[in-house]
Design a protein around this motif. Structure first.
Motif, PDB file in Angstrom:
ATOM      1  N   TYR A 132      44.960  45.971  27.929  1.00  0.00           N
ATOM      2  CA  TYR A 132      46.202  45.457  28.496  1.00  0.00           C
ATOM      3  C   TYR A 132      46.021  44.009  28.960  1.00  0.00           C
ATOM      4  CZ  TYR A 132      47.876  50.257  28.478  1.00  0.00           C
ATOM      5  OH  TYR A 132      48.268  51.520  28.079  1.00  0.00           O
ATOM      6  N   GLY A 133      46.944  43.159  28.537  1.00  0.00           N
ATOM      7  CA  GLY A 133      46.928  41.774  28.981  1.00  0.00           C
ATOM      8  C   GLY A 133      47.622  41.633  30.328  1.00  0.00           C
ATOM      9  N   ILE A 134      46.925  40.991  31.268  1.00  0.00           N
ATOM     10  CA  ILE A 134      47.473  40.766  32.607  1.00  0.00           C
ATOM     11  C   ILE A 134      47.650  39.263  32.784  1.00  0.00           C
ATOM     12  CG2 ILE A 134      47.202  41.202  35.066  1.00  0.00           C
ATOM     13  CD1 ILE A 134      47.258  43.747  33.352  1.00  0.00           C
ATOM     14  N   GLU A 135      48.898  38.806  32.868  1.00  0.00           N
ATOM     15  CA  GLU A 135      49.146  37.377  32.958  1.00  0.00           C
ATOM     16  C   GLU A 135      48.726  36.835  34.320  1.00  0.00           C
ATOM     17  OE1 GLU A 135      53.092  39.241  34.272  1.00  0.00           O
ATOM     18  OE2 GLU A 135      51.327  39.760  33.097  1.00  0.00           O
TER      19      GLU A 135
ATOM     20  N   ILE B  55      39.680  51.456  30.394  1.00  0.00           N
ATOM     21  CA  ILE B  55      40.825  50.544  30.419  1.00  0.00           C
ATOM     22  C   ILE B  55      40.304  49.123  30.570  1.00  0.00           C
ATOM     23  CG2 ILE B  55      43.060  50.060  31.451  1.00  0.00           C
ATOM     24  CD1 ILE B  55      42.677  53.005  30.537  1.00  0.00           C
ATOM     25  N   PHE B  56      40.581  48.285  29.592  1.00  0.00           N
ATOM     26  CA  PHE B  56      40.225  46.875  29.681  1.00  0.00           C
ATOM     27  C   PHE B  56      41.447  46.093  30.169  1.00  0.00           C
ATOM     28  CE2 PHE B  56      37.348  48.486  26.370  1.00  0.00           C
ATOM     29  CZ  PHE B  56      36.121  48.046  26.875  1.00  0.00           C
ATOM     30  N   ALA B  57      41.353  45.543  31.373  1.00  0.00           N
ATOM     31  CA  ALA B  57      42.421  44.683  31.908  1.00  0.00           C
ATOM     32  C   ALA B  57      42.016  43.238  31.640  1.00  0.00           C
ATOM     33  CB  ALA B  57      42.605  44.926  33.403  1.00  0.00           C
ATOM     34  N   VAL B  58      42.678  42.611  30.698  1.00  0.00           N
ATOM     35  CA  VAL B  58      42.334  41.238  30.301  1.00  0.00           C
ATOM     36  C   VAL B  58      43.166  40.275  31.136  1.00  0.00           C
ATOM     37  CG1 VAL B  58      42.128  39.610  28.385  1.00  0.00           C
ATOM     38  CG2 VAL B  58      41.848  42.076  27.984  1.00  0.00           C
ATOM     39  N   THR B  59      42.556  39.695  32.155  1.00  0.00           N
ATOM     40  CA  THR B  59      43.285  38.811  33.059  1.00  0.00           C
ATOM     41  C   THR B  59      43.449  37.408  32.455  1.00  0.00           C
ATOM     42  OG1 THR B  59      41.222  38.281  34.219  1.00  0.00           O
ATOM     43  CG2 THR B  59      42.546  40.096  35.079  1.00  0.00           C
ATOM     44  N   SER B  60      44.366  36.648  33.020  1.00  0.00           N
ATOM     45  CA  SER B  60      44.726  35.325  32.479  1.00  0.00           C
ATOM     46  C   SER B  60      45.089  35.433  31.000  1.00  0.00           C
ATOM     47  CB  SER B  60      43.586  34.319  32.672  1.00  0.00           C
ATOM     48  OG  SER B  60      43.324  34.095  34.032  1.00  0.00           O
ATOM     49  N   ALA B  61      45.767  36.500  30.648  1.00  0.00           N
ATOM     50  CA  ALA B  61      46.095  36.743  29.238  1.00  0.00           C
ATOM     51  C   ALA B  61      47.078  35.722  28.677  1.00  0.00           C
ATOM     52  CB  ALA B  61      46.662  38.158  29.074  1.00  0.00           C
ATOM     53  N   ASN B  62      47.818  35.074  29.556  1.00  0.00           N
ATOM     54  CA  ASN B  62      48.790  34.077  29.092  1.00  0.00           C
ATOM     55  C   ASN B  62      48.219  32.665  29.074  1.00  0.00           C
ATOM     56  OD1 ASN B  62      48.659  34.239  31.922  1.00  0.00           O
ATOM     57  ND2 ASN B  62      50.658  33.266  32.163  1.00  0.00           N
ATOM     58  N   HIS B  63      46.910  32.548  29.276  1.00  0.00           N
ATOM     59  CA  HIS B  63      46.273  31.237  29.257  1.00  0.00           C
ATOM     60  C   HIS B  63      45.263  31.150  28.118  1.00  0.00           C
ATOM     61  CE1 HIS B  63      47.956  29.627  32.948  1.00  0.00           C
ATOM     62  NE2 HIS B  63      47.730  30.785  33.521  1.00  0.00           N
TER      63      HIS B  63
ATOM     64  N   ILE C 297      47.014  47.043  38.537  1.00  0.00           N
ATOM     65  CA  ILE C 297      47.181  48.487  38.386  1.00  0.00           C
ATOM     66  C   ILE C 297      48.642  48.843  38.102  1.00  0.00           C
ATOM     67  CG2 ILE C 297      47.082  50.672  39.660  1.00  0.00           C
ATOM     68  CD1 ILE C 297      44.586  49.380  41.101  1.00  0.00           C
ATOM     69  N   LYS C 298      49.557  48.203  38.818  1.00  0.00           N
ATOM     70  CA  LYS C 298      50.985  48.467  38.594  1.00  0.00           C
ATOM     71  C   LYS C 298      51.429  47.971  37.226  1.00  0.00           C
ATOM     72  CE  LYS C 298      52.516  48.574  43.408  1.00  0.00           C
ATOM     73  NZ  LYS C 298      53.388  47.961  44.452  1.00  0.00           N
ATOM     74  N   ARG C 299      50.875  46.843  36.813  1.00  0.00           N
ATOM     75  CA  ARG C 299      51.245  46.292  35.513  1.00  0.00           C
ATOM     76  C   ARG C 299      50.826  47.242  34.390  1.00  0.00           C
ATOM     77  NH1 ARG C 299      54.942  42.843  33.511  1.00  0.00           N
ATOM     78  NH2 ARG C 299      54.281  42.070  31.487  1.00  0.00           N
ATOM     79  N   ILE C 300      49.628  47.792  34.491  1.00  0.00           N
ATOM     80  CA  ILE C 300      49.143  48.722  33.465  1.00  0.00           C
ATOM     81  C   ILE C 300      49.959  50.007  33.467  1.00  0.00           C
ATOM     82  CG2 ILE C 300      47.174  50.156  32.794  1.00  0.00           C
ATOM     83  CD1 ILE C 300      45.371  47.814  33.683  1.00  0.00           C
ATOM     84  N   LYS C 301      50.311  50.469  34.643  1.00  0.00           N
ATOM     85  CA  LYS C 301      51.150  51.667  34.718  1.00  0.00           C
ATOM     86  C   LYS C 301      52.487  51.422  34.031  1.00  0.00           C
ATOM     87  CE  LYS C 301      53.267  54.962  37.936  1.00  0.00           C
ATOM     88  NZ  LYS C 301      53.453  55.351  39.349  1.00  0.00           N
ATOM     89  N   HIS C 302      53.047  50.233  34.271  1.00  0.00           N
ATOM     90  CA  HIS C 302      54.327  49.886  33.647  1.00  0.00           C
ATOM     91  C   HIS C 302      54.183  49.776  32.132  1.00  0.00           C
ATOM     92  CE1 HIS C 302      58.168  47.895  32.967  1.00  0.00           C
ATOM     93  NE2 HIS C 302      57.524  46.959  32.299  1.00  0.00           N
ATOM     94  N   GLU C 303      53.152  49.068  31.677  1.00  0.00           N
ATOM     95  CA  GLU C 303      52.966  48.848  30.245  1.00  0.00           C
ATOM     96  C   GLU C 303      52.666  50.150  29.508  1.00  0.00           C
ATOM     97  OE1 GLU C 303      53.365  46.096  28.401  1.00  0.00           O
ATOM     98  OE2 GLU C 303      54.086  45.030  30.177  1.00  0.00           O
ATOM     99  N   SER C 304      52.065  51.103  30.196  1.00  0.00           N
ATOM    100  CA  SER C 304      51.735  52.388  29.560  1.00  0.00           C
ATOM    101  C   SER C 304      52.840  53.421  29.752  1.00  0.00           C
ATOM    102  CB  SER C 304      50.421  52.930  30.132  1.00  0.00           C
ATOM    103  OG  SER C 304      50.583  53.293  31.506  1.00  0.00           O
TER     104      SER C 304
END
Length: 532
Positions: free
Chosen positions: A88-91, A49-57, A104-111
């Motif tokens: 998954y993009g994490i803003e 799982i790639f969590a791409v942080t600051s995805a909105n920047h 972790i919660k964001r990825i669970k929601h997005e998936s």
């Protein structure tokens, strides 16, 4: 088991690929965690799982690449790992101690709940202090480039080290041997195709930074800075909703007060801020405030430059440009040609989707209409308005003693006299009232300046009502801007209540009778976007 790989992922390395490939193929049983302890996990790895942080920047020093380019590189990067991968993009949500929980919660929601990561089914790959947040949740950490967690000694360059290496620009980044020996082809191809290296060098360029300078200890600017800060709060609150994150410039930044407030806005946490000030005196204050640590964001840069004569930012590099009470000064002290050039320069500096927020004075739409002005003659002297006084404080005291009518007589003589302007008016008696007949434009110029007695001679050079909003809009559109419907024109309610009422009434003649008019608009927030 899942492997969670959080990070901004601006650049991917060969080391990262080989590290992940090894643990995927060999398994986790004999792999050691960040403390050198074997994981002892016999369960096979089923996905990464790639969590791409600051995805909105994007378009900032911290985040040069937008999320979609990072995702493209990660997709290619993971193709040869021979295991399912998810991106998954994490803003950005600001500095939070629970950011790992949020991720972790964001990825669970997005998936849709399919990926529910917990310490018992997930190991985290991380070589930065971010690992501490995941450790607190009970996750085991795989160290990647980190050799010694106690000293933070690394085995090899981390991705951000390579980004900064490119930024230094020692060689052509496309053929730089050090970079080519470290970067993974998936990243290199994206960087090459979209000229990311060139963008990084622009973002990290020192060109915007002007001369250094300290303020002498004998000067006391505290009251001046405090006044600018008080005004800035109103300016920022008025305009904050329109500011787009990324590279943000304040042209005519004075002492940096607007930027200081913008740095406190969590939404702009990862933006870069650039203050442009032509006055050496004010520029030095900006530098001193930065040295004092008054700006929460470290990526704040000031330059002493003239924004009229040319570009102060690179072409198509800015997400937001802010100006306040500046454009009327260009018209006043320069020329119409200078103002049009200034508009063109701002358009050239904005990237597609960028916005210029121009907060300034504005003229009324029907500014050439002939109107009639009733002026208070009982609030001071009505004669002795032509005395020549050069000392500023003495002149201010003298002007304060004039009635509103007497001050108009003085204004009609002084207003843009050195620029060759002649304010034409006539005194007329209509229905028993003694009124001043003049254009609404000249009436607006007077009522908006009549109380600036402390700086009278300077204000007499400045014109406020040269363009109505529709004229501003037409000129902006001629340059290529699209003027947002969120732009507004208005009269300052406090000024109307405290400086207009009881001093000035405006009339027009309708059907042979005097008809009381509303006070004209005096200010605007012009929101102009570059769409193409």
């Amino acid at each position: 088991m899942y492997i969670l790989f959080p990070g901004r992922h601006q650049l991917l390395t060969d080391f990262q690929f080989k590290y992940l490939y090894r643990i995927i193929q060999a398994g986790l049983e004999n792999e050691v965690d960040v403390y050198g302890n074997p994981l002892g996990i016999s369960e096979r790895i089923k996905a990464i799982i790639f969590a791409v942080t600051s995805a909105n920047h994007s378009n900032t020093r911290r985040n040069p690449l937008p999320f979609y380019l990072r995702a493209i590189a990660l997709e290619t990067f993971s193709d040869n790992l021979n295991i399912p991968s998810y991106i998954y993009g994490i803003e950005d949500v600001g500095n939070r101690d629970d950011f790992a929980t949020y991720t972790i919660k964001r990825i669970k929601h997005e998936s849709d709940g399919h990926i529910d990561m917990k310490p018992e089914n997930t190991v985290v790959v991380c070589s930065t202090p971010v690992m501490n947040m995941y450790q607190k949740l009970g996750f085991r950490i795989l160290p990647a480039e980190l050799e010694d967690v106690k000293t933070w000694r690394l085995l090899t360059d981390q991705p951000w080290d390579l980004v900064e290496h490119v930024a230094k620009g020692i060689e052509d980044w496309r053929t730089d041997k050090h970079l080519l020996s470290k970067i993974h082809p998936a990243s290199y191809n994206v960087w090459l195709r979209y000229n990311v290296g060139g963008k990084v060098r622009i973002l990290f360029s020192d060109k915007i930074v002007g001369e250094d300078g300290d303020i002498t200890a004998t000067r006391d600017y505290n009251s001046y800075v405090r006044q600018m800060d008080e005004i800035a709060e109103m300016k920022y609150n008025d305009t904050a909703i329109h500011v787009k994150p990324g590279r943000i410039g304040d042209i005519g930044c004075a002492v940096g007060s607007w930027i200081k407030l913008a740095c406190q806005d969590a939404r702009l946490r990862e933006s870069d801020f650039y203050g442009i000030e032509v006055s050496r005196h004010l520029f030095e204050i900006c530098q001193q405030r930065k040295n004092n640590g008054e700006f929460q964001n470290p990526f704040v840069f000031f330059a002493q430059k003239n924004a009229v004569t040319g570009l102060v930012f690179d072409q198509r590099s800015m997400n937001t440009i802010f100006t306040s009470s500046l454009t009327h000064e260009i018209e006043s002290y320069g020329s119409r040609e200078d103002l049009i050039k200034f508009i063109k320069n701002r358009y050239d500096e904005l990237m597609i989707g960028g916005v210029w927020i121009n907060r300034d004075v504005v003229g009324p739409e029907n500014k050439e209409e002939v109107v009639y002005m009733d002026l208070n003659k009982n609030d001071g002297r009505n004669d002795d308005f032509e005395l020549e006084i050069t000392e500023r404080t003495e002149l201010s005291k003298y002007l304060e003693g004039l009635s509103t009518y007497g001050r108009f007589r003085r204004f009609s003589r002084d207003f843009r006299r050195k620029e060759g302007y002649h304010l034409e008016y006539h005194e007329k008696s209509i229905n028993g009232q003694s009124l001043i007949e003049l254009t609404l434009r000249d009436a607006t110029e007077f009522i908006t300046k009549k109380d600036y007695t402390d700086n009278w001679m300077s204000e007499m050079h400045e014109t406020f009502a040269f363009w109505s909003f529709s004229e501003w809009k037409a000129e902006m559109e001629k340059t290529g801007f699209e003027v947002s419907t969120q732009s507004v024109v208005f009269s300052n309610p406090w000024i109307v209540e405290n400086r207009f009422k009881g001093k000035v009434e405006l009339y027009r003649i309708e059907n042979g009778n005097l008809s009381l008019m509303d006070y004209p608009v005096t200010n605007m927030f012009l929101i102009a976007e570059r769409k193409i």
